[in-house]
Design an enzyme around this catalytic site. Structure first.
Site, PDB file in Angstrom:
ATOM      1  N   TYR A 184      14.202  24.255 -30.682  1.00 41.52           N
ATOM      2  CA  TYR A 184      14.069  24.137 -31.910  1.00 41.52           C
ATOM      3  C   TYR A 184      15.216  23.956 -33.033  1.00 41.52           C
ATOM      4  O   TYR A 184      15.109  22.899 -33.654  1.00 41.52           O
ATOM      5  CB  TYR A 184      13.410  25.429 -32.535  1.00 41.52           C
ATOM      6  N   ASP A 193      20.265  28.275 -40.164  1.00 44.37           N
ATOM      7  CA  ASP A 193      21.655  28.893 -39.524  1.00 44.37           C
ATOM      8  C   ASP A 193      21.791  28.599 -38.332  1.00 44.37           C
ATOM      9  O   ASP A 193      22.955  28.371 -37.418  1.00 44.37           O
ATOM     10  CB  ASP A 193      22.122  30.052 -40.046  1.00 44.37           C
TER      11      ASP A 193
HETATM   12  P1  NAD Z   1       6.278  27.842 -41.072  1.00 43.77           P
HETATM   13  O1  NAD Z   1       5.897  27.661 -39.671  1.00 43.77           O
HETATM   14  O2  NAD Z   1       5.776  29.253 -41.609  1.00 43.77           O
HETATM   15  O3  NAD Z   1       5.513  26.716 -41.880  1.00 43.77           O
HETATM   16  C1  NAD Z   1       5.525  25.279 -41.532  1.00 43.77           C
HETATM   17  C2  NAD Z   1       4.902  24.514 -42.421  1.00 43.77           C
HETATM   18  O4  NAD Z   1       4.967  23.099 -41.914  1.00 43.77           O
HETATM   19  C3  NAD Z   1       3.192  24.984 -42.293  1.00 43.77           C
HETATM   20  O5  NAD Z   1       2.277  24.930 -43.290  1.00 43.77           O
HETATM   21  C4  NAD Z   1       2.641  23.851 -41.363  1.00 43.77           C
HETATM   22  O6  NAD Z   1       1.364  23.370 -41.408  1.00 43.77           O
HETATM   23  C5  NAD Z   1       3.641  22.665 -41.871  1.00 43.77           C
HETATM   24  N1  NAD Z   1       3.647  21.545 -40.908  1.00 43.77           N
HETATM   25  C6  NAD Z   1       4.045  21.774 -39.567  1.00 43.77           C
HETATM   26  N2  NAD Z   1       4.002  20.483 -38.933  1.00 43.77           N
HETATM   27  C7  NAD Z   1       3.921  19.391 -40.070  1.00 43.77           C
HETATM   28  C8  NAD Z   1       3.446  18.301 -39.991  1.00 43.77           C
HETATM   29  N3  NAD Z   1       3.577  17.375 -38.939  1.00 43.77           N
HETATM   30  N4  NAD Z   1       3.110  17.560 -41.303  1.00 43.77           N
HETATM   31  C9  NAD Z   1       2.985  18.134 -42.366  1.00 43.77           C
HETATM   32  N5  NAD Z   1       3.238  19.731 -42.301  1.00 43.77           N
HETATM   33  C10 NAD Z   1       3.446  20.198 -41.202  1.00 43.77           C
HETATM   34  O7  NAD Z   1       7.802  27.752 -41.319  1.00 43.77           O
HETATM   35  P2  NAD Z   1       8.633  28.584 -42.293  1.00 43.77           P
HETATM   36  O8  NAD Z   1       9.242  29.757 -41.731  1.00 43.77           O
HETATM   37  O9  NAD Z   1       8.034  28.743 -43.591  1.00 43.77           O
HETATM   38  O10 NAD Z   1       9.832  27.318 -42.411  1.00 43.77           O
HETATM   39  C11 NAD Z   1       9.882  26.575 -43.358  1.00 43.77           C
HETATM   40  C12 NAD Z   1      11.204  25.593 -43.322  1.00 43.77           C
HETATM   41  O11 NAD Z   1      12.299  26.381 -43.258  1.00 43.77           O
HETATM   42  C13 NAD Z   1      11.355  25.053 -41.895  1.00 43.77           C
HETATM   43  O12 NAD Z   1      11.932  23.542 -41.913  1.00 43.77           O
HETATM   44  C14 NAD Z   1      12.257  26.046 -41.149  1.00 43.77           C
HETATM   45  O13 NAD Z   1      13.086  25.266 -40.123  1.00 43.77           O
HETATM   46  C15 NAD Z   1      13.154  26.552 -42.249  1.00 43.77           C
HETATM   47  N6  NAD Z   1      13.803  27.747 -42.158  1.00 43.77           N
HETATM   48  C16 NAD Z   1      13.021  28.909 -41.668  1.00 43.77           C
HETATM   49  C17 NAD Z   1      13.564  30.218 -41.785  1.00 43.77           C
HETATM   50  C18 NAD Z   1      12.932  31.428 -41.401  1.00 43.77           C
HETATM   51  O14 NAD Z   1      13.264  32.410 -41.104  1.00 43.77           O
HETATM   52  N7  NAD Z   1      11.483  31.287 -41.197  1.00 43.77           N
HETATM   53  C19 NAD Z   1      14.981  30.348 -41.779  1.00 43.77           C
HETATM   54  C20 NAD Z   1      15.763  29.129 -42.362  1.00 43.77           C
HETATM   55  C21 NAD Z   1      15.118  27.934 -42.271  1.00 43.77           C
HETATM   56  O1  DAU Z   2      17.805  32.011 -38.456  1.00 46.20           O
HETATM   57  C1  DAU Z   2      16.820  31.486 -39.130  1.00 46.20           C
HETATM   58  C2  DAU Z   2      15.535  31.217 -37.983  1.00 46.20           C
HETATM   59  O2  DAU Z   2      15.019  32.502 -38.007  1.00 46.20           O
HETATM   60  C3  DAU Z   2      14.497  30.449 -38.303  1.00 46.20           C
HETATM   61  O3  DAU Z   2      15.265  29.024 -38.580  1.00 46.20           O
HETATM   62  C4  DAU Z   2      13.375  29.949 -37.608  1.00 46.20           C
HETATM   63  O4  DAU Z   2      12.404  29.471 -38.078  1.00 46.20           O
HETATM   64  C5  DAU Z   2      12.846  31.366 -37.621  1.00 46.20           C
HETATM   65  O5  DAU Z   2      11.945  31.663 -36.494  1.00 46.20           O
HETATM   66  C6  DAU Z   2      13.905  32.748 -37.044  1.00 46.20           C
HETATM   67  O6  DAU Z   2      14.304  32.323 -35.817  1.00 46.20           O
HETATM   68  P1  DAU Z   2      14.513  33.453 -34.751  1.00 46.20           P
HETATM   69  O7  DAU Z   2      14.479  33.271 -33.330  1.00 46.20           O
HETATM   70  O8  DAU Z   2      15.886  34.477 -35.069  1.00 46.20           O
HETATM   71  O9  DAU Z   2      13.423  34.559 -35.289  1.00 46.20           O
HETATM   72  P2  DAU Z   2      12.297  35.414 -34.582  1.00 46.20           P
HETATM   73  O10 DAU Z   2      11.681  36.335 -35.348  1.00 46.20           O
HETATM   74  O11 DAU Z   2      11.535  34.811 -33.476  1.00 46.20           O
HETATM   75  O12 DAU Z   2      13.010  36.703 -33.588  1.00 46.20           O
HETATM   76  C7  DAU Z   2      14.158  37.576 -34.200  1.00 46.20           C
HETATM   77  C8  DAU Z   2      14.775  38.216 -33.216  1.00 46.20           C
HETATM   78  O13 DAU Z   2      13.962  38.992 -32.745  1.00 46.20           O
HETATM   79  C9  DAU Z   2      15.277  37.266 -32.125  1.00 46.20           C
HETATM   80  O14 DAU Z   2      16.691  37.919 -31.491  1.00 46.20           O
HETATM   81  C10 DAU Z   2      14.368  37.358 -31.035  1.00 46.20           C
HETATM   82  C11 DAU Z   2      13.937  38.701 -31.244  1.00 46.20           C
HETATM   83  N1  DAU Z   2      12.431  39.124 -30.944  1.00 46.20           N
HETATM   84  C12 DAU Z   2      11.426  38.269 -31.418  1.00 46.20           C
HETATM   85  C13 DAU Z   2      10.181  38.200 -31.070  1.00 46.20           C
HETATM   86  C14 DAU Z   2       9.155  37.350 -31.447  1.00 46.20           C
HETATM   87  C15 DAU Z   2      11.946  40.047 -29.982  1.00 46.20           C
HETATM   88  O15 DAU Z   2      12.905  40.829 -29.559  1.00 46.20           O
HETATM   89  N2  DAU Z   2      10.762  40.086 -29.768  1.00 46.20           N
HETATM   90  C16 DAU Z   2       9.747  39.294 -30.133  1.00 46.20           C
HETATM   91  O16 DAU Z   2       8.547  39.594 -29.676  1.00 46.20           O
END
Ligand code: NAD
Ligand code: DAU
Length: 349
Positions: free
Chosen positions: A157, A133
């Site tokens: 990002y 998002d």
């Molecule tokens: P993560 O960082 O936990 O995992 C990413 C995975 O991708 C890892 O296993 C890593 O080894 C692999 N990877 C990274 N670079 C690579 C490369 N060059 N080749 C092959 N593998 C590679 O990420 P996540 O939180 O599980 O997110 C997964 C997907 O979902 C991402 O595309 C992210 O943008 C999307 N997403 C995440 C969130 C969230 O809240 N975490 C929310 C919405 C969308």
């Molecule tokens: O919205 C989806 C996204 O959510 C994904 O696409 C990303 O991969 C995922 O990392 C996440 O991004 P955020 O930046 O929202 O997540 P994060 O957990 O890093 O931070 C959540 C909120 O908490 C944000 O407002 C920043 C704050 N934060 C985060 C960290 C790591 C703090 O206040 N202190 C911290 O140490």
């Protein structure tokens, strides 16, 4: 029906839940998990299913076009679910190039390989791109992200994810690549790398370390239990309309500081601490540059078209998540040793 599916990033947080769901639910599918095993990838996440007959792991980097082409030729994938990415906003601020490389060029390599393999035979094929998002930018105090909200990414990002979304749509339009994209809100749950807010704070509360809240703590996120994201991906992969975007969210907005206080309260109870003890660890620190103020997803399209709705309440999900981290010391110790310590010191100095 038999299918061979490629899931990229399957050793990561969300990917491992998607791989598990597909391997267990579809014994007739061959599931190939392709992952470079960066700091965020961990095969321990998939220990319980690694010996299933329909599961294969390929250690490969999506930035290596030659290797990607070889694997597409070898397996003749019918579908791709693409999750591999650099995913942490703070790391994208210190090292944007890694994000541009993997998230943009890596996605292009997969699209090119799928295009060649499926050319003239696109029927029944699908390139599913998992996005965020954050491509929509930041909301004010009201309103929600819709599928029609204009893109306005604010961090390296989210800009790299937006670029990859545009590429997927462009391949659909130009080369008739069958595709679907989902944009999801913040996930939480087991196997989440402890650089992100919830697992970082659980780990710090456990170890009586400061809880570094950025800025005034009044930033808002919409939280979804990771298993519900995996369920949504299953539904959209099988029943989503070709060329469409679906937003996925938890209908569950929290200001960071309120969430952190809830976490402290839950952890005090589970750790047998005095009420209010963990809250004393809260420390306000300098803000994240370009910090998006509020995200909130309108996931009604997915609900109306496919009947998806989160199955886990936030209270249940958070409780299960804390329990998982308390029961998995070894996992946590393994991922927080070595390079993690260097990252932590540099990020929170
Ligand atoms: P993560 O960082 O936990 O995992 C990413 C995975 O991708 C890892 O296993 C890593 O080894 C692999 N990877 C990274 N670079 C690579 C490369 N060059 N080749 C092959 N593998 C590679 O990420 P996540 O939180 O599980 O997110 C997964 C997907 O979902 C991402 O595309 C992210 O943008 C999307 N997403 C995440 C969130 C969230 O809240 N975490 C929310 C919405 C969308
Ligand atoms: O919205 C989806 C996204 O959510 C994904 O696409 C990303 O991969 C995922 O990392 C996440 O991004 P955020 O930046 O929202 O997540 P994060 O957990 O890093 O931070 C959540 C909120 O908490 C944000 O407002 C920043 C704050 N934060 C985060 C960290 C790591 C703090 O206040 N202190 C911290 O140490």
């Amino acid at each position: 029906m038999e299918k061979t599916l490629l899931i990229t990033g399957g050793a990561g947080f969300i990917g491992s839940h998607v791989v598990r769901l597909f391997v267990q639910k579809y014994p007739g599918y061959k599931i190939v998990n392709l992952d470079a095993l960066t700091y965020a990838g961990n095969l321990e996440n998939l220990k319980d299913i690694e010996n299933e007959p329909n599961y294969i792991f390929e250690h490969a980097d999506i930035n290596n076009a030659e290797e990607i082409n070889r694997l597409f030729t070898l397996y003749k994938f019918d579908g791709v679910i693409h999750l591999a990415a650099e995913s942490h906003v703070d790391r994208s601020i210190t090292d944007p190039n890694a994000f541009i490389q993997t998230n943009v060029m890596g996605t292009a390599n997969l699209l090119n390989a799928a295009r060649v393999l499926w050319k003239g035979n696109e029927e029944g094929k699908r390139f599913y791109h998992v996005s965020t998002d954050e491509v929509y930018g930041s909301l004010g105090e009201t309103g929600f992200f819709l599928e029609t909200t204009p893109y306005d990414p604010q961090s390296p990002y989210s800009a790299s994810k937006a670029a990859s979304d545009h590429l997927v749509r462009a391949y659909g339009n130009t080369y008739h690549m069958p595709f679907v994209i989902t944009n999801c809100s913040n996930n939480y749950g087991p196997n989440h790398f402890p650089e992100k807010l919830i697992p970082l704070f659980i780990n710090n509360i456990k170890n009586n370390k400061p809880l570094p809240v950025y800025g005034d703590g009044k930033y808002t996120r919409d939280w979804l239990y990771v298993v519900d994201h995996a369920r949504a991906i299953d539904m959209v992969f099988h029943a989503g309309r070709n060329g469409e975007t679906y937003n996925i969210g938890g209908f569950n907005e929290w200001q960071n500081i309120a969430l952190v206080k809830l976490l402290c309260k839950e952890m005090d109870e589970k750790l047998g601490r005095e009420p209010g003890e963990s809250e004393k660890l809260i420390t306000y620190i300098k803000d994240r540059p370009g910090h998006d103020r509020r995200y909130a997803i309108d996931a009604n399209k997915l609900n109306k078209e496919l009947g998806w709705y989160p199955s886990v309440t936030f209270e249940e999900g958070l409780s299960k998540t804390i329990d998982w981290y308390m029961a998995n010391d070894e996992w946590l110790n393994n991922v927080t040793s070595g390079d993690y310590q260097k990252y932590y010191t540099a990020q929170y100095k």
